[in-house]
Structure formats: structure tokens, C-alpha cells
Design a protein around this motif. Structure first.
Motif, PDB file in Angstrom:
ATOM      1  N   SER A 138      48.104  43.484  55.000  1.00  0.00           N
ATOM      2  CA  SER A 138      48.976  42.724  54.098  1.00  0.00           C
ATOM      3  C   SER A 138      48.170  42.055  52.995  1.00  0.00           C
ATOM      4  CB  SER A 138      49.771  41.684  54.887  1.00  0.00           C
ATOM      5  OG  SER A 138      48.918  40.728  55.502  1.00  0.00           O
ATOM      6  N   GLY A 139      46.912  41.706  53.303  1.00  0.00           N
ATOM      7  CA  GLY A 139      46.056  41.143  52.254  1.00  0.00           C
ATOM      8  C   GLY A 139      45.735  42.161  51.177  1.00  0.00           C
ATOM      9  N   ILE A 140      45.453  43.381  51.598  1.00  0.00           N
ATOM     10  CA  ILE A 140      45.176  44.443  50.620  1.00  0.00           C
ATOM     11  C   ILE A 140      46.417  44.722  49.778  1.00  0.00           C
ATOM     12  CG2 ILE A 140      44.589  46.880  50.349  1.00  0.00           C
ATOM     13  CD1 ILE A 140      42.996  46.640  52.995  1.00  0.00           C
ATOM     14  N   MET A 141      47.563  44.842  50.437  1.00  0.00           N
ATOM     15  CA  MET A 141      48.806  45.114  49.717  1.00  0.00           C
ATOM     16  C   MET A 141      49.138  43.984  48.752  1.00  0.00           C
ATOM     17  SD  MET A 141      51.236  47.318  49.267  1.00  0.00           S
ATOM     18  CE  MET A 141      51.500  48.351  50.718  1.00  0.00           C
ATOM     19  N   ALA A 142      48.942  42.744  49.185  1.00  0.00           N
ATOM     20  CA  ALA A 142      49.235  41.608  48.323  1.00  0.00           C
ATOM     21  C   ALA A 142      48.349  41.615  47.075  1.00  0.00           C
ATOM     22  CB  ALA A 142      49.034  40.304  49.100  1.00  0.00           C
ATOM     23  N   ALA A 143      47.068  41.918  47.260  1.00  0.00           N
ATOM     24  CA  ALA A 143      46.153  41.951  46.120  1.00  0.00           C
ATOM     25  C   ALA A 143      46.532  43.052  45.136  1.00  0.00           C
ATOM     26  CB  ALA A 143      44.723  42.150  46.610  1.00  0.00           C
ATOM     27  N   ARG A 144      47.059  44.152  45.657  1.00  0.00           N
ATOM     28  CA  ARG A 144      47.426  45.257  44.784  1.00  0.00           C
ATOM     29  C   ARG A 144      48.756  45.025  44.073  1.00  0.00           C
ATOM     30  NH1 ARG A 144      45.679  50.779  48.171  1.00  0.00           N
ATOM     31  NH2 ARG A 144      43.427  50.322  48.209  1.00  0.00           N
ATOM     32  N   LEU A 145      49.694  44.396  44.762  1.00  0.00           N
ATOM     33  CA  LEU A 145      51.020  44.200  44.177  1.00  0.00           C
ATOM     34  C   LEU A 145      51.106  42.950  43.312  1.00  0.00           C
ATOM     35  CD1 LEU A 145      53.375  45.145  47.171  1.00  0.00           C
ATOM     36  CD2 LEU A 145      52.689  46.559  45.221  1.00  0.00           C
ATOM     37  N   SER A 146      50.248  41.976  43.598  1.00  0.00           N
ATOM     38  CA  SER A 146      50.303  40.711  42.848  1.00  0.00           C
ATOM     39  C   SER A 146      48.931  40.350  42.295  1.00  0.00           C
ATOM     40  CB  SER A 146      50.812  39.594  43.767  1.00  0.00           C
ATOM     41  OG  SER A 146      52.018  39.950  44.387  1.00  0.00           O
ATOM     42  N   PRO A 147      48.350  41.212  41.490  1.00  0.00           N
ATOM     43  CA  PRO A 147      46.996  40.939  40.978  1.00  0.00           C
ATOM     44  C   PRO A 147      46.972  39.690  40.103  1.00  0.00           C
ATOM     45  CG  PRO A 147      48.000  42.777  39.799  1.00  0.00           C
ATOM     46  CD  PRO A 147      48.912  42.465  40.939  1.00  0.00           C
ATOM     47  N   GLY A 148      45.942  38.892  40.297  1.00  0.00           N
ATOM     48  CA  GLY A 148      45.784  37.711  39.451  1.00  0.00           C
ATOM     49  C   GLY A 148      46.585  36.502  39.880  1.00  0.00           C
ATOM     50  N   ASP A 149      47.373  36.616  40.963  1.00  0.00           N
ATOM     51  CA  ASP A 149      48.184  35.480  41.414  1.00  0.00           C
ATOM     52  C   ASP A 149      47.796  35.157  42.851  1.00  0.00           C
ATOM     53  OD1 ASP A 149      50.125  33.660  42.188  1.00  0.00           O
ATOM     54  OD2 ASP A 149      51.707  34.616  41.013  1.00  0.00           O
ATOM     55  N   ALA A 150      46.801  34.307  43.016  1.00  0.00           N
ATOM     56  CA  ALA A 150      46.264  34.021  44.349  1.00  0.00           C
ATOM     57  C   ALA A 150      47.300  33.346  45.242  1.00  0.00           C
ATOM     58  CB  ALA A 150      45.021  33.141  44.227  1.00  0.00           C
ATOM     59  N   GLY A 151      48.131  32.478  44.665  1.00  0.00           N
ATOM     60  CA  GLY A 151      49.143  31.799  45.465  1.00  0.00           C
ATOM     61  C   GLY A 151      50.159  32.768  46.048  1.00  0.00           C
ATOM     62  N   LEU A 152      50.620  33.705  45.217  1.00  0.00           N
ATOM     63  CA  LEU A 152      51.575  34.690  45.700  1.00  0.00           C
ATOM     64  C   LEU A 152      50.923  35.610  46.723  1.00  0.00           C
ATOM     65  CD1 LEU A 152      54.374  35.884  45.589  1.00  0.00           C
ATOM     66  CD2 LEU A 152      53.686  37.217  43.578  1.00  0.00           C
ATOM     67  N   GLN A 153      49.682  35.969  46.492  1.00  0.00           N
ATOM     68  CA  GLN A 153      48.964  36.811  47.450  1.00  0.00           C
ATOM     69  C   GLN A 153      48.881  36.127  48.812  1.00  0.00           C
ATOM     70  OE1 GLN A 153      45.179  37.558  45.609  1.00  0.00           O
ATOM     71  NE2 GLN A 153      46.052  38.790  43.961  1.00  0.00           N
ATOM     72  N   LEU A 154      48.557  34.844  48.814  1.00  0.00           N
ATOM     73  CA  LEU A 154      48.451  34.115  50.073  1.00  0.00           C
ATOM     74  C   LEU A 154      49.815  34.024  50.766  1.00  0.00           C
ATOM     75  CD1 LEU A 154      46.533  32.588  51.952  1.00  0.00           C
ATOM     76  CD2 LEU A 154      47.151  30.485  50.730  1.00  0.00           C
ATOM     77  N   SER A 155      50.869  33.818  49.981  1.00  0.00           N
ATOM     78  CA  SER A 155      52.215  33.761  50.556  1.00  0.00           C
ATOM     79  C   SER A 155      52.572  35.077  51.234  1.00  0.00           C
ATOM     80  CB  SER A 155      53.247  33.450  49.468  1.00  0.00           C
ATOM     81  OG  SER A 155      53.062  32.169  48.924  1.00  0.00           O
ATOM     82  N   GLU A 156      52.292  36.169  50.568  1.00  0.00           N
ATOM     83  CA  GLU A 156      52.604  37.482  51.130  1.00  0.00           C
ATOM     84  C   GLU A 156      51.790  37.752  52.388  1.00  0.00           C
ATOM     85  OE1 GLU A 156      53.614  39.369  46.707  1.00  0.00           O
ATOM     86  OE2 GLU A 156      51.589  39.530  47.572  1.00  0.00           O
ATOM     87  N   ASN A 157      50.518  37.404  52.343  1.00  0.00           N
ATOM     88  CA  ASN A 157      49.632  37.593  53.491  1.00  0.00           C
ATOM     89  C   ASN A 157      50.087  36.740  54.680  1.00  0.00           C
ATOM     90  OD1 ASN A 157      46.126  36.949  54.172  1.00  0.00           O
ATOM     91  ND2 ASN A 157      47.341  38.652  54.866  1.00  0.00           N
ATOM     92  N   ALA A 158      50.415  35.491  54.423  1.00  0.00           N
ATOM     93  CA  ALA A 158      50.841  34.588  55.490  1.00  0.00           C
ATOM     94  C   ALA A 158      52.158  35.035  56.100  1.00  0.00           C
ATOM     95  CB  ALA A 158      50.975  33.165  54.943  1.00  0.00           C
ATOM     96  N   PHE A 159      53.102  35.442  55.270  1.00  0.00           N
ATOM     97  CA  PHE A 159      54.423  35.837  55.758  1.00  0.00           C
ATOM     98  C   PHE A 159      54.317  37.058  56.666  1.00  0.00           C
ATOM     99  CE2 PHE A 159      58.614  37.968  55.121  1.00  0.00           C
ATOM    100  CZ  PHE A 159      59.405  36.977  55.695  1.00  0.00           C
ATOM    101  N   ALA A 160      53.562  38.058  56.232  1.00  0.00           N
ATOM    102  CA  ALA A 160      53.392  39.261  57.049  1.00  0.00           C
ATOM    103  C   ALA A 160      52.681  38.939  58.358  1.00  0.00           C
ATOM    104  CB  ALA A 160      52.624  40.322  56.268  1.00  0.00           C
ATOM    105  N   THR A 161      51.684  38.080  58.299  1.00  0.00           N
ATOM    106  CA  THR A 161      50.923  37.740  59.498  1.00  0.00           C
ATOM    107  C   THR A 161      51.779  37.008  60.514  1.00  0.00           C
ATOM    108  OG1 THR A 161      48.843  37.627  58.255  1.00  0.00           O
ATOM    109  CG2 THR A 161      48.917  36.490  60.371  1.00  0.00           C
ATOM    110  N   MET A 162      52.563  36.031  60.071  1.00  0.00           N
ATOM    111  CA  MET A 162      53.366  35.260  61.011  1.00  0.00           C
ATOM    112  C   MET A 162      54.421  36.131  61.680  1.00  0.00           C
ATOM    113  SD  MET A 162      55.643  32.889  58.389  1.00  0.00           S
ATOM    114  CE  MET A 162      56.732  32.221  59.648  1.00  0.00           C
ATOM    115  N   LEU A 163      55.007  37.065  60.945  1.00  0.00           N
ATOM    116  CA  LEU A 163      55.997  37.946  61.545  1.00  0.00           C
ATOM    117  C   LEU A 163      55.348  38.905  62.540  1.00  0.00           C
ATOM    118  CD1 LEU A 163      58.300  38.861  58.512  1.00  0.00           C
ATOM    119  CD2 LEU A 163      58.672  37.145  60.299  1.00  0.00           C
ATOM    120  N   ALA A 164      54.205  39.463  62.155  1.00  0.00           N
ATOM    121  CA  ALA A 164      53.512  40.397  63.045  1.00  0.00           C
ATOM    122  C   ALA A 164      53.077  39.699  64.327  1.00  0.00           C
ATOM    123  CB  ALA A 164      52.300  41.000  62.335  1.00  0.00           C
ATOM    124  N   LEU A 165      52.562  38.481  64.213  1.00  0.00           N
ATOM    125  CA  LEU A 165      52.108  37.756  65.386  1.00  0.00           C
ATOM    126  C   LEU A 165      53.267  37.459  66.331  1.00  0.00           C
ATOM    127  CD1 LEU A 165      49.886  36.344  66.951  1.00  0.00           C
ATOM    128  CD2 LEU A 165      50.209  34.328  65.495  1.00  0.00           C
TER     129      LEU A 165
END
Length: 247
Positions: free
Chosen positions: A26-53
Motif C-alpha cells: 500500500s505504501g508503494i501504491m500510495a507513492a505512485r498514485l499520490s506523488p508529492g503528497d506525503a499526507g495523502l500517501q500516509l493516509s492511504e498507507n494507514a487505511f490499508a494497513t488497519m483493514l488488513a490487520l
């Protein structure tokens, strides 16, 4: 090795692998889909992680307890030892080995899925005292949550509660809440959004161990006696040396 023990160890391996796959992928996907927006990348990474866990705990909890974390396994052993019912040291060691091996496998799988080298050592330096404090806080909170659920016989809420906590801790801790030595090691194998430089790994793990110890002490102070039956305490997020649940 008994069939039951084999299933438990495989569940810990598989769960740790899929957890790190979700974190890194999800971190790789976030970086590719939301380049240059670290906050959005972190949101996407966190959301995917919490659901997967949450899903992994729900699926694998009945098999192995879904520790997926050496600190959870170590604290479980210590609390049970205080009660005179500690799991065998070989089981504890087996869980930790399975978790670390799974985490590394998960990072490799995520790399390969996104057409990256199977192993690319991270260059993301995370060596700073404020990050270590963040890891201590994140891990202590996780341990308190997990064993509060166990000791109050509320383990049915564990998938949602643990997932929600990790998702929140991505944002309220300076380190983005690794809170897991196995996951930390696995994330060293990927030079992507979720990576951590191998040189930064030992200090992170040290902070997590300190956090685990603090969390365990909080559990003892706040929840000195487990509620509910012993069998209820065994079902989710705890290791057991018996095969009662499999009969």
C-alpha cells in the motif's frame, strides 16, 4: 512437530507475511498514485494497513492467536509465567522465528508484485530520539490494548480495536507506529515508502521492547486479574501449549 503446532507456526508466518505485504504494497501504491503528497500517501498507507490487520486477526486468531508480533508473544509468555501457565519456550521461539521470516517474505512479495527488485535495502534513515519515543509509546499502547481485551474477555472486539489503534497510531506517533520488531525487520528489505534503513532497525526494536515492557506493567496494574474463563482468554491473541481448542 505436531500438526497443531505446525498450523500455529504457519499461521504466524502467513499472517506476518501478509501484514508486511499490505504495509509495503500500500505504501508503494500510495507513492505512485499520490506523488508529492506525503499526507495523502500516509493516509492511504494507514487505511490499508488497519483493514488488513483487522482481517488477519479475524482469520488467523482462532488458529494461532494472531500475535504477528514478537513483542505480543513475549508479553503473553511473561504474563502467563506470572500465573504459572507459561507456554513452552520452544513455542515462543517458534512464533518469533515464524513472524520474522514471514515479515521478510512479505516485503519481498510486495517488491516483486510492483516489479521492483525482490530485495532492495531501504535507504530511509529513521534514527532520531523523537522517533524512538514514538515507537515506545506506540508499542506500549498496543500491548495495553491487546491484553486489556484478553483480560476483560472482550477478544471478539480485537480485530476492529487493534486495527483501529494501529491506523490511529500512524498519525499520533512521530514514528508512524511500526510497533512490531518483525515488521521493522521486514521493512528494511524494501527501499520504498514504508522502508527503514537497516542501520535504523536495532534502535527501533530496542524502543519497541521498552514499550512492550511498559505496556505489560500497565496491564498488570490496571488488570491484575483476568475476567472470564481461561478458555476465553486463550481464543484470540494468546498462545497455548495445549490442543484443547483443536479437539
Amino acid at each position: 512437530m505436531s500438526a497443531t503446532l505446525g498450523r500455529r507456526l504457519f499461521a504466524e508466518y502467513l499472517g506476518s507475511a501478509l501484514l508486511v505485504t499490505a504495509v509495503v504494497g500500500s505504501g508503494i501504491m500510495a507513492a505512485r498514485l499520490s506523488p508529492g503528497d506525503a499526507g495523502l500517501q500516509l493516509s492511504e498507507n494507514a487505511f490499508a494497513t488497519m483493514l488488513a490487520l483487522a482481517v488477519l486477526i479475524l482469520v488467523l486468531g482462532p488458529v494461532s492467536g494472531a500475535h504477528l508480533n514478537p513483542v505480543v508473544t513475549a508479553v503473553d509468555w511473561w504474563l502467563r509465567r506470572r500465573a504459572g501457565a507459561a507456554p513452552a519456550p520452544t513455542l515462543v521461539a517458534g512464533y518469533v522465528v515464524a513472524q520474522v521470516a514471514g515479515a521478510v517474505s512479505g516485503a519481498v512479495l510486495a517488491n516483486v508484485m510492483f516489479d521492483l527488485p525482490a530485495v532492495s535495502w531501504s535507504t530511509t534513515d529513521r534514527a532520531a530520539s523523537h522517533l524512538w519515543i514514538g515507537e515506545t509509546v506506540a508499542t506500549a499502547g498496543l500491548i495495553l490494548l491487546v491484553f486489556a481485551l484478553v483480560r476483560t474477555a472482550n477478544t471478539r472486539d480485537a480485530p476492529a480495536a487493534v486495527g483501529a489503534y494501529i491506523g490511529a497510531a500512524y498519525w499520533f506517533t512521530s514514528s508512524t507506529s511500526f510497533a512490531n520488531p518483525a515488521v521493522t525487520i521486514g521493512r528494511g528489505f524494501t527501499d520504498t515508502f514504508a522502508g527503514i534503513a537497516p542501520a535504523s532497525v536495532p534502535a527501533f526494536i530496542g524502543a519497541q521492547l521498552v514499550g512492550g515492557a511498559l505496556g505489560a506493567l500497565l496491564v498488570v496494574v490496571l488488570y491484575p486479574q483476568p475476567r472470564g474463563s481461561e478458555e476465553a482468554d486463550r481464543r484470540v491473541l494468546t498462545a497455548t501449549t495445549t490442543e484443547r481448542a483443536d479437539r
